[in-house]
Design an enzyme around this catalytic site. Sequence first.
Site, PDB file in Angstrom:
ATOM      1  N   THR A 181     -24.041   8.270  10.512  1.00  0.00           N
ATOM      2  CA  THR A 181     -24.747   7.176  11.167  1.00  0.00           C
ATOM      3  C   THR A 181     -25.617   7.838  12.220  1.00  0.00           C
ATOM      4  O   THR A 181     -25.377   8.988  12.551  1.00  0.00           O
ATOM      5  CB  THR A 181     -23.705   6.250  11.842  1.00  0.00           C
ATOM      6  N   ARG A 209     -21.173  -4.194   1.012  1.00  0.00           N
ATOM      7  CA  ARG A 209     -20.237  -3.778   2.067  1.00  0.00           C
ATOM      8  C   ARG A 209     -20.985  -3.703   3.409  1.00  0.00           C
ATOM      9  O   ARG A 209     -22.065  -3.151   3.510  1.00  0.00           O
ATOM     10  CB  ARG A 209     -19.651  -2.418   1.712  1.00  0.00           C
ATOM     11  N   VAL A 210     -20.402  -4.282   4.431  1.00  0.00           N
ATOM     12  CA  VAL A 210     -20.956  -4.198   5.782  1.00  0.00           C
ATOM     13  C   VAL A 210     -20.007  -3.375   6.639  1.00  0.00           C
ATOM     14  O   VAL A 210     -18.796  -3.612   6.637  1.00  0.00           O
ATOM     15  CB  VAL A 210     -21.137  -5.605   6.394  1.00  0.00           C
ATOM     16  N   GLY A 211     -20.551  -2.397   7.332  1.00  0.00           N
ATOM     17  CA  GLY A 211     -19.716  -1.530   8.163  1.00  0.00           C
ATOM     18  C   GLY A 211     -19.655  -2.005   9.606  1.00  0.00           C
ATOM     19  O   GLY A 211     -19.967  -3.156   9.932  1.00  0.00           O
ATOM     20  N   ASP A 212     -19.272  -1.093  10.476  1.00  0.00           N
ATOM     21  CA  ASP A 212     -19.112  -1.417  11.901  1.00  0.00           C
ATOM     22  C   ASP A 212     -20.431  -1.487  12.657  1.00  0.00           C
ATOM     23  O   ASP A 212     -20.550  -2.198  13.667  1.00  0.00           O
ATOM     24  CB  ASP A 212     -18.233  -0.357  12.567  1.00  0.00           C
ATOM     25  N   THR A 231     -19.657   6.148  15.281  1.00  0.00           N
ATOM     26  CA  THR A 231     -19.958   6.720  13.968  1.00  0.00           C
ATOM     27  C   THR A 231     -18.637   7.086  13.288  1.00  0.00           C
ATOM     28  O   THR A 231     -17.624   7.253  13.948  1.00  0.00           O
ATOM     29  CB  THR A 231     -20.882   7.956  14.095  1.00  0.00           C
ATOM     30  N   GLY A 232     -18.683   7.192  11.967  1.00  0.00           N
ATOM     31  CA  GLY A 232     -17.453   7.477  11.227  1.00  0.00           C
ATOM     32  C   GLY A 232     -17.130   6.309  10.315  1.00  0.00           C
ATOM     33  O   GLY A 232     -17.972   5.430  10.095  1.00  0.00           O
ATOM     34  N   GLY A 234     -16.415   3.021   9.143  1.00  0.00           N
ATOM     35  CA  GLY A 234     -16.582   1.770   9.864  1.00  0.00           C
ATOM     36  C   GLY A 234     -15.388   0.845   9.796  1.00  0.00           C
ATOM     37  O   GLY A 234     -15.140   0.070  10.733  1.00  0.00           O
TER      38      GLY A 234
END
Length: 312
Positions: A181, A209-212, A231-232, A234
């Site tokens: 990210t 898919r939706v991440g953080d 980052t990482g 999510g």
Amino acid sequence: MTIALIVHGGAGSWRPGSDADAIEGTTLAVDAGRKILEAGGSALDAACAAAMVLEDNPIFNAGTGAVLNYDGYVEFDACVMVSEGAQIGSVSALQRVKNPILVARQVMEETDHVMLTGEGALRFARVMGHGDHDPITPARFDDWKHKKAALDIGIGIGKDAKASLKIREFLRKHPEYAGGTIGVVALDARDVLCAATSTGGVTLKLPGRVGDTPLPGAGTYANKFAACSATGTGEYVIRSLSCRAISEGVERGKSLDDSVAEMLAQMTRDFDADVGFIAIDANGNAVANHSTTHMPHAWFRDESDIIAKMHV
Ligand code: GLY
């Protein structure tokens, strides 16, 4: 009157032999934001300018050169949040634009909403004048082809639908397959904090898919005490609402350093999570920390030189 800005280029295992590119890329991003802050510009302008430099650099997983999902196309998540007035703009599962962070900013400035997603986000981006842009670079496409083949052979996707449940385990065992990210946190001379985060998500993610990153409080957060970008992986950041918790720690009297370190320790304990954070507090203290092998990051504060490192 302190100004400061910090950027990250993604937590994970950085490709061997490419440290210099990451150092140069993060330094250029800080430089772009610094010029704006030094000229009296806003944390929002500085963070977005720095984020665009990172999005336009194909070595980072955001904008051009972002990672591909399981079906072989890019879906962006991005978010910007400003401490003053808790202003937020966010996009998720957005396709085919050059700078998702600018679309997120326009959601904040031009609409009554916090987040637009998928087709609606794309339609809004086009109305705002963002032309069609193919973000897939040959390097990322080859990378996707090899990883997908390895995944299919390695765990039998295609032969057995249940095997798709193993994607998570596969990515866990092979963190080099995860995406990364980009993120920026800035403090301007008016004591306003801003966080901006942008990503293609994780390699081989399921479409939709939706991440953080686009979720305020999870991957991006700013209040008057501290601002943070994560980052990482999510899914762990969402479960921990990490960036909000880090700001809250500072609000309750912890140092920023301790608040970030405690969140990392908690996420290691709870999930053995592969994550990283950058953050700045109201006094201009900048912190970077991560549980992964690498997290290229760079920062400056007031008159300091720009310092860039691959890990803390
Ligand atoms: N942290 C980026 C993502 O998981 O999408």
